[in-house]
Design a protein around this motif. Sequence first.
Motif, PDB file in Angstrom:
ATOM      1  N   ALA A   1       0.825  -1.205   0.000  1.00  0.00           N
ATOM      2  CA  ALA A   1       0.000   0.000   0.000  1.00  0.00           C
ATOM      3  C   ALA A   1       0.862   1.259   0.000  1.00  0.00           C
ATOM      4  O   ALA A   1       0.516   2.252  -0.626  1.00  0.00           O
ATOM      5  CB  ALA A   1      -0.926  -0.001   1.216  1.00  0.00           C
ATOM      6  N   LEU A   2       2.014   1.220   0.682  1.00  0.00           N
ATOM      7  CA  LEU A   2       2.890   2.388   0.731  1.00  0.00           C
ATOM      8  C   LEU A   2       3.663   2.592  -0.567  1.00  0.00           C
ATOM      9  O   LEU A   2       3.949   3.723  -0.963  1.00  0.00           O
ATOM     10  CB  LEU A   2       3.870   2.264   1.903  1.00  0.00           C
ATOM     11  N   LEU A   3       4.009   1.501  -1.226  1.00  0.00           N
ATOM     12  CA  LEU A   3       4.845   1.606  -2.422  1.00  0.00           C
ATOM     13  C   LEU A   3       4.048   1.741  -3.719  1.00  0.00           C
ATOM     14  O   LEU A   3       4.542   2.294  -4.686  1.00  0.00           O
ATOM     15  CB  LEU A   3       5.774   0.394  -2.522  1.00  0.00           C
ATOM     16  N   VAL A   4       2.862   1.212  -3.745  1.00  0.00           N
ATOM     17  CA  VAL A   4       2.057   1.276  -4.963  1.00  0.00           C
ATOM     18  C   VAL A   4       1.078   2.434  -4.797  1.00  0.00           C
ATOM     19  O   VAL A   4      -0.083   2.262  -4.491  1.00  0.00           O
ATOM     20  CB  VAL A   4       1.299  -0.042  -5.203  1.00  0.00           C
ATOM     21  N   ASN A   5       1.587   3.635  -4.992  1.00  0.00           N
ATOM     22  CA  ASN A   5       0.734   4.812  -4.860  1.00  0.00           C
ATOM     23  C   ASN A   5       1.134   5.819  -5.925  1.00  0.00           C
ATOM     24  O   ASN A   5       2.220   5.760  -6.477  1.00  0.00           O
ATOM     25  CB  ASN A   5       0.834   5.413  -3.455  1.00  0.00           C
ATOM     26  N   GLN A   6       0.208   6.696  -6.226  1.00  0.00           N
ATOM     27  CA  GLN A   6       0.434   7.698  -7.265  1.00  0.00           C
ATOM     28  C   GLN A   6      -0.088   9.039  -6.767  1.00  0.00           C
ATOM     29  O   GLN A   6      -0.906   9.092  -5.846  1.00  0.00           O
ATOM     30  CB  GLN A   6      -0.326   7.326  -8.540  1.00  0.00           C
TER      31      GLN A   6
ATOM     32  N   ASP B   1     -11.904  19.906  -5.878  1.00  0.00           N
ATOM     33  CA  ASP B   1     -11.417  21.290  -5.841  1.00  0.00           C
ATOM     34  C   ASP B   1      -9.918  21.368  -6.114  1.00  0.00           C
ATOM     35  O   ASP B   1      -9.219  22.233  -5.593  1.00  0.00           O
ATOM     36  CB  ASP B   1     -11.750  21.960  -4.504  1.00  0.00           C
ATOM     37  N   HIS B   2      -9.408  20.428  -6.898  1.00  0.00           N
ATOM     38  CA  HIS B   2      -8.003  20.388  -7.321  1.00  0.00           C
ATOM     39  C   HIS B   2      -7.015  20.250  -6.157  1.00  0.00           C
ATOM     40  O   HIS B   2      -5.900  20.749  -6.225  1.00  0.00           O
ATOM     41  CB  HIS B   2      -7.659  21.620  -8.178  1.00  0.00           C
ATOM     42  N   HIS B   3      -7.432  19.573  -5.085  1.00  0.00           N
ATOM     43  CA  HIS B   3      -6.512  19.309  -3.971  1.00  0.00           C
ATOM     44  C   HIS B   3      -5.575  18.173  -4.377  1.00  0.00           C
ATOM     45  O   HIS B   3      -6.030  17.111  -4.793  1.00  0.00           O
ATOM     46  CB  HIS B   3      -7.272  18.942  -2.702  1.00  0.00           C
ATOM     47  N   LEU B   4      -4.270  18.411  -4.246  1.00  0.00           N
ATOM     48  CA  LEU B   4      -3.268  17.435  -4.661  1.00  0.00           C
ATOM     49  C   LEU B   4      -2.793  16.623  -3.459  1.00  0.00           C
ATOM     50  O   LEU B   4      -2.456  17.174  -2.410  1.00  0.00           O
ATOM     51  CB  LEU B   4      -2.065  18.140  -5.302  1.00  0.00           C
ATOM     52  N   SER B   5      -2.796  15.327  -3.612  1.00  0.00           N
ATOM     53  CA  SER B   5      -2.233  14.414  -2.621  1.00  0.00           C
ATOM     54  C   SER B   5      -1.063  13.714  -3.297  1.00  0.00           C
ATOM     55  O   SER B   5      -1.247  12.901  -4.206  1.00  0.00           O
ATOM     56  CB  SER B   5      -3.293  13.401  -2.172  1.00  0.00           C
ATOM     57  N   SER B   6       0.143  14.047  -2.867  1.00  0.00           N
ATOM     58  CA  SER B   6       1.351  13.519  -3.521  1.00  0.00           C
ATOM     59  C   SER B   6       1.638  12.100  -3.061  1.00  0.00           C
ATOM     60  O   SER B   6       1.409  11.745  -1.903  1.00  0.00           O
ATOM     61  CB  SER B   6       2.553  14.400  -3.201  1.00  0.00           C
ATOM     62  N   ALA B   7       2.186  11.314  -3.965  1.00  0.00           N
ATOM     63  CA  ALA B   7       2.604   9.947  -3.633  1.00  0.00           C
ATOM     64  C   ALA B   7       3.801  10.001  -2.688  1.00  0.00           C
ATOM     65  O   ALA B   7       4.568  10.968  -2.692  1.00  0.00           O
ATOM     66  CB  ALA B   7       2.971   9.194  -4.895  1.00  0.00           C
ATOM     67  N   LEU B   8       3.954   8.979  -1.887  1.00  0.00           N
ATOM     68  CA  LEU B   8       5.124   8.902  -1.011  1.00  0.00           C
ATOM     69  C   LEU B   8       6.368   8.633  -1.846  1.00  0.00           C
ATOM     70  O   LEU B   8       6.325   7.825  -2.781  1.00  0.00           O
ATOM     71  CB  LEU B   8       4.954   7.768  -0.001  1.00  0.00           C
ATOM     72  N   PRO B   9       7.484   9.268  -1.514  1.00  0.00           N
ATOM     73  CA  PRO B   9       8.730   8.966  -2.241  1.00  0.00           C
ATOM     74  C   PRO B   9       9.216   7.563  -1.853  1.00  0.00           C
ATOM     75  O   PRO B   9       9.234   7.205  -0.677  1.00  0.00           O
ATOM     76  CB  PRO B   9       9.695  10.051  -1.767  1.00  0.00           C
ATOM     77  N   HIS B  10       9.568   6.769  -2.833  1.00  0.00           N
ATOM     78  CA  HIS B  10       9.942   5.379  -2.568  1.00  0.00           C
ATOM     79  C   HIS B  10      11.341   5.232  -1.976  1.00  0.00           C
ATOM     80  O   HIS B  10      11.580   4.328  -1.178  1.00  0.00           O
ATOM     81  CB  HIS B  10       9.840   4.556  -3.847  1.00  0.00           C
TER      82      HIS B  10
END
Length: 88
Positions: free
Chosen positions: A59-64, A70-79
């Motif tokens: 779940a932590l590694l397979v994210n985008q 409202d164009h809120h950005l949720s960034s992926a975790l850096p691997h």
Amino acid sequence: MVRARSPLSTANDRETSTSLPPQSISEAELEPRTTMPWHRMNLLYEAVTHYVEEAVLNALLVNQDMTGRDHHLSSALPHGPLLELIGR
């Protein structure tokens, strides 16, 4: 049996029956159970721990990056830092 209602209770003022049924239990109602001996439980716990750890890492590694309402950005975790933490 009706109990006095507590001033903090949200329960209904009604009779409750939380005891076992007064009639006897028939053979058809009984179900066989297979149990694991206590000395074998460690193997089960180890397997569960392994697969839960794997699911969390997936779940932590397979994210985008995601853009939500409202164009809120949720960034992926850096691997990179995560892989360093887990020693891979």
